[in-house]
Structures are given as structure tokens and as C-alpha cells.
Enzyme design. Sequence first.
Site, short mmCIF file in Angstrom:
data_model
loop_
_atom_site.label_atom_id
_atom_site.label_comp_id
_atom_site.label_asym_id
_atom_site.label_seq_id
_atom_site.Cartn_x
_atom_site.Cartn_y
_atom_site.Cartn_z
N GLU A 1 1.94 -0.31 1.85
CA GLU A 1 3.23 -0.97 1.64
C GLU A 1 4.28 0.14 1.73
O GLU A 1 4.38 0.96 0.82
CB GLU A 1 3.22 -1.68 0.28
CG GLU A 1 4.20 -2.80 0.21
CD GLU A 1 5.52 -2.35 -0.35
OE1 GLU A 1 6.40 -1.98 0.46
OE2 GLU A 1 5.66 -2.34 -1.57
N CYS B 1 12.14 -0.74 -1.61
CA CYS B 1 11.68 -0.72 -0.21
C CYS B 1 12.24 -1.91 0.57
O CYS B 1 12.49 -1.80 1.76
CB CYS B 1 10.16 -0.70 -0.15
SG CYS B 1 9.41 -1.91 -1.23
N GLU C 1 15.78 4.80 6.34
CA GLU C 1 15.77 4.30 4.97
C GLU C 1 16.45 5.34 4.07
O GLU C 1 16.00 6.48 3.99
CB GLU C 1 14.33 4.08 4.52
CG GLU C 1 14.23 3.45 3.15
CD GLU C 1 12.79 3.18 2.72
OE1 GLU C 1 11.94 4.07 2.90
OE2 GLU C 1 12.52 2.09 2.19
N LYS D 1 -3.12 6.64 -9.33
CA LYS D 1 -2.27 7.82 -9.47
C LYS D 1 -0.80 7.39 -9.45
O LYS D 1 -0.29 6.93 -8.44
CB LYS D 1 -2.49 8.82 -8.34
CG LYS D 1 -1.78 10.14 -8.68
CD LYS D 1 -1.47 11.01 -7.49
CE LYS D 1 -0.17 10.70 -6.83
NZ LYS D 1 1.04 11.06 -7.57
P1 NDP Z 1 5.81 9.46 -1.19
O1 NDP Z 1 5.27 8.56 -0.14
O2 NDP Z 1 5.64 10.91 -1.03
O3 NDP Z 1 5.19 9.07 -2.62
C1 NDP Z 1 4.45 7.91 -2.92
C2 NDP Z 1 3.20 8.25 -3.71
O4 NDP Z 1 2.27 8.97 -2.89
C3 NDP Z 1 3.46 9.18 -4.90
O5 NDP Z 1 2.57 8.88 -5.94
C4 NDP Z 1 3.15 10.53 -4.28
O6 NDP Z 1 2.95 11.54 -5.21
C5 NDP Z 1 1.94 10.23 -3.45
N1 NDP Z 1 1.68 11.18 -2.38
C6 NDP Z 1 2.50 12.12 -1.85
N2 NDP Z 1 1.87 12.79 -0.85
C7 NDP Z 1 0.63 12.26 -0.76
C8 NDP Z 1 -0.50 12.53 0.09
N3 NDP Z 1 -0.46 13.43 1.04
N4 NDP Z 1 -1.62 11.78 -0.08
C9 NDP Z 1 -1.68 10.82 -1.01
N5 NDP Z 1 -0.65 10.53 -1.85
C10 NDP Z 1 0.50 11.24 -1.72
O7 NDP Z 1 7.32 9.09 -1.38
P2 NDP Z 1 8.44 10.03 -2.08
O8 NDP Z 1 8.29 9.82 -3.50
O9 NDP Z 1 8.38 11.42 -1.57
O10 NDP Z 1 9.76 9.41 -1.46
C11 NDP Z 1 10.18 9.78 -0.15
C12 NDP Z 1 10.79 8.60 0.54
O11 NDP Z 1 9.83 7.56 0.67
C13 NDP Z 1 11.93 7.96 -0.21
O12 NDP Z 1 13.12 8.61 0.04
C14 NDP Z 1 11.89 6.57 0.33
O13 NDP Z 1 12.60 6.51 1.53
C15 NDP Z 1 10.44 6.31 0.61
N6 NDP Z 1 9.78 5.55 -0.47
C16 NDP Z 1 9.43 4.28 -0.23
C17 NDP Z 1 8.85 3.53 -1.22
C18 NDP Z 1 8.46 2.12 -1.01
O14 NDP Z 1 8.30 1.39 -1.97
N7 NDP Z 1 8.26 1.69 0.20
C19 NDP Z 1 8.61 4.06 -2.55
C20 NDP Z 1 8.95 5.46 -2.69
C21 NDP Z 1 9.52 6.14 -1.68
P3 NDP Z 1 4.25 12.31 -5.74
O15 NDP Z 1 4.89 11.41 -6.67
O16 NDP Z 1 3.78 13.51 -6.41
O17 NDP Z 1 5.06 12.64 -4.51
#
Ligand code: NDP
Length: 491
Positions: free
Chosen positions: A270, A304, A401, A196
Site C-alpha cells: 500500500e 497516502c 507526493e 515493525k
Molecule cells: P518508508 O517507506 O521509508 O517507511 C515505511 C516503513 O518502512 C517504515 O516502518 C520504515 O522504517 C520501513 N522501511 C524503511 N526502509 C525499509 C526497507 N529497506 N525495508 C523494509 N522496511 C523499510 O517511508 P518514509 O517514512 O521514509 O517516508 C518517505 C515518503 O514516503 C513520505 O514522504 C511519503 O511521501 C511516503 N509515505 C507514504 C505512506 C503511505 O501511507 N503510502 C506512508 C509513509 C510515507 P523507518 O520508519 O525506520 O523508516
Amino acid sequence: MSEVERRQDRSPVPADWTYAPAPESRDIVRLEERYGLFVGGEWIAPKSGEAFTTIAPRDEEPLAEVAQAGEEDVALAVEAARDAFGSWSKLAPTTRAKYLFRIARILAERAREFAVLESLNGGKPIKESRDVDLPLAAAHFFYYAGWADKLEYAFPNRTAKPVGVAGQIIPWNFPLLMLAWKVAPALAAGNTVVLKPAETTPLTALLFCDVLRQAELPPGVVNIVTGDGRAGAELVKHEDVDKIAFTGSTEVGKAIQRELAGTGKKLTLELGGKAANVIFDDAPLDQAVEGIVNGIYFNQGHVCCAGSRLLVQESIYEQLVEKLKRRLTTLRVGDPLDKNTDVGAINSQQQLDKIRELVASGEEEGAEIYQPPCRLPEKGYWFVPTVFTNVAQSYRIAQEEIFGPVLSVLTFRTPDEAVEKANNTPYGLSAGVWTEKGSRILWMAERLRAGVIWANTFNRFDPASPFGGYQESGFGREGGRHGLEPYLRFD
Ligand code: NDP
């Protein structure tokens, strides 16, 4: 007119040395109006009947309609992956490797098309998609293709078997690269996949389905279901998924861990980071400034492992901060599809709001803000590269972050103090050390609690090198031989 200008009078010397626009053409990308879900090698309309529009963050232009997978859709994808698992896992490993080599080669051949689409849908500068995301994504497939028939050498005296169906959930900051990090080792180890992509950046994953078809990968080995977090949650709780690999926020990572507790499913997380980039007074300062800039402004800071906390030895503090501010004035912020752009668009309105909120908290708590003069485009999501000085360790901008182009500068006097401050975080993903002394690099590396430590460089990635964190940054490793292990069980 100067002497030089007069001598070259047939080729006039420009009076203004600013960069002319150098836009990359987007004609190479052909978008569908509407995308379905990629299940069992076919495009299917979502049973949920729901769809959403994906946009270009540089100007909010709608790009395409994308399906929102519901419970039934996710179940179909898992079923397709389960059906394909039997024959895929029994295929001769050398044949599995051939498919991976094919995918890698096609990605390399179609790199420009993917790079343009990645920048269009995600907002990152084309020079980064072109020079970092795409070459690394192809390299991951090449690398894991090499392991597919060598698992007995990777894990001597143990019998490695695939775990089954892997559910993979990826974020929006490196959409295709994160797909490659997840899909390549899973397939090399003989698993099948339901992936996904993030809601805001689904397009390169959907274009990747075309690569799978071109490579004639057997149907059902890779299935792609788009949608928001609800689709991710459905995948996590599906009973027939054997392993979940997640990259994203710590908050969602914790929720997934709670959901999977006691189920026996394998899990790798991660998550976020708040990396310290530590600059000692014997470091080559100009080189360090480039490393600091790359550490935090690369990909708009949506990284990240970004070096978001700069720890500078007190004796060089003023000199370094002055050099850094001067360097910031030369960063070009703007159209992600312009080849001269250094800092592109923020990925979404939601992320922009989060950055603004944290930056406002930094000012309120008493840090000093610096932003170079910079004209931002009128439409789209933008944030000026920012440096905060006078930052106390307790401030939110030093703890949380931000995931944006915002750097917090702190100081230290001794190596011990540097270690203590660097480790003063709930995260533990990465760190950087800048010094002339090899012995000090090793001394620091022994004491820093971070999964990845860069010395005199930052944000370097290689498929052969494992990547992952400690504490709230998650667990499990991606990349290298270590990256195969989460996709294998050992009898
Ligand atoms: P999320 O953790 O919400 O998103 C990561 C992935 O998980 C997306 O594909 C998301 O879908 C999906 N997801 C969201 N909720 C669920 C759930 N309950 N169960 C399973 N999968 C889910 O990160 P965000 O995109 O909301 O970003 C928020 C913050 O997270 C950022 O501001 C940043 O600080 C951090 N972040 C860290 C990352 C890293 O690489 N460590 C990467 C991205 C964000 P959808 O896209 O629809 O939300």
C-alpha cells in the site's frame, strides 16, 4: 458598551472571539524510560544492543528510548511467531474471534490514553486521534472478529487456510490505525504476526503490547520489533516469513518487491498517491470547500490518499479559490494536544525538509503560492497550510507526493478533460468527485483509475470497505472481505 453587553452585565461578553487554549492532559499516559522488544509475550532487551530516542514533533521533547532490532532480534521474533502459529491456527475460530473482540473492547476503553499518546508521538491533532484513529482502530478489530468464524461464507466452495507468519511493516502517519489494519485480518484468518512500526512513531504499538497482555492473547501470536528501515529489511528477507504486508513509500515498496521476487512469499503493498479531487460547477461549493480542506489538511496532509491535486471546473475557479483561501485563514495550526487544533505538527525534520524542498520547487517552476497569516510555535516541526494556483501538470508539485499540507490547484473545462488530468499520474490510490449529478459521479467513477473514489465527500474510511491502489500505489486490498484474502491460501 453595546445594548446586549449591558443587559448581560453579570456575564461579560468577551471582546475577542479567538479560541482559548483547550489542552488535553497528558497525565493519562505513563511512559517507560526505555522499551525493549515484544517477543513471545515478553519484553526482551535487543541483542543488537542498540537503541534510539523517540521524540514529540511538537517541541522535540525526548519521550523514551526505543530498541533498534537487529538481525538476531528479528529472527527471535519470527521464531516466536512460528512457534505460536501451530496452536493459534488450530484454535476454534470462535475462540480466535473472542480474543479479537477483547482487543477491540480494550482499545475502546483505553481510547483516550492511546489518542493522547498518538498525538504526542506523531504530531497529529488530538481531535483526529480521538475521533478518527482510535474509533477506527477499534472498529477494525470488531469487524474482523466477526469474520474469524465465517471464512467459509466469505469464500464459498473454497477451503481457506492461514498462510503462516506474517511480517508487517507500517508507516508513521496513522501508527495505531495501520497496526489495526494489518493485525486484525491476519489474526482473524489464523496467522501469527511480527510487526515493525515506523522509527518516528513506535509508542502506540508498544502500548498495544499491554493491550495484548490484558486480552491474554497467547504469547507469540503478535510480536513487535521496533527500529528503523534496517529492522524492516531484516523482516522482509527472513526465510521463515510467509507473507509481507507493507505500507509506506513507493521507493521502499519497489525494493521489497524486488527482494521477494521468486521466493513464493505473498506480498501486499500500500504505497503513495497523488489523488485528484474534482469539483464540477454544479457542486455545493461550501460543502466542497470543507471536503477540499479535509482532503488535504487532515493529518497535516500526511495521508497516502490525500486530495493533493484539486481539479476545478473553470467557470467556478475564482469563486472557489476565494472561498478556499478564506477558509484557510480560519484553520488553527498548533499544539497537537489542544482540542481546538486543526493542523498539528509535521511528523519529523526529515519530512519537513521534503515538504520545504517541494514547495520551493513549486515557486521556482512558476506556481503562485498562498499561505494564510499564521503564527507557528518556535520549537518543533511546522508548516503553514499552503495552496498553489497557476499549477501546470508538469510541475513537480502536481506530479510528486508531497505528504504535507500543500494543495496544487489545476483547472478543467469538460468532464473528459477532468478524467484525463486526474489520470495523469503514475499513482492510482484515490479520487474525489463533487457534483450534484448522480449520473456524472458514476460516469467519472468508471473512468478514474483509482482504488477508492469518494463522491461529495473525502477521506472517509470504514472497516467494511476495501482500500488499496493501482499502478505505483501498490496492489492488494485492506479492509472488508477483500482484506482477508492476502492472509489466506486456498487448497
Ligand atoms: P518508508 O517507506 O521509508 O517507511 C515505511 C516503513 O518502512 C517504515 O516502518 C520504515 O522504517 C520501513 N522501511 C524503511 N526502509 C525499509 C526497507 N529497506 N525495508 C523494509 N522496511 C523499510 O517511508 P518514509 O517514512 O521514509 O517516508 C518517505 C515518503 O514516503 C513520505 O514522504 C511519503 O511521501 C511516503 N509515505 C507514504 C505512506 C503511505 O501511507 N503510502 C506512508 C509513509 C510515507 P523507518 O520508519 O525506520 O523508516
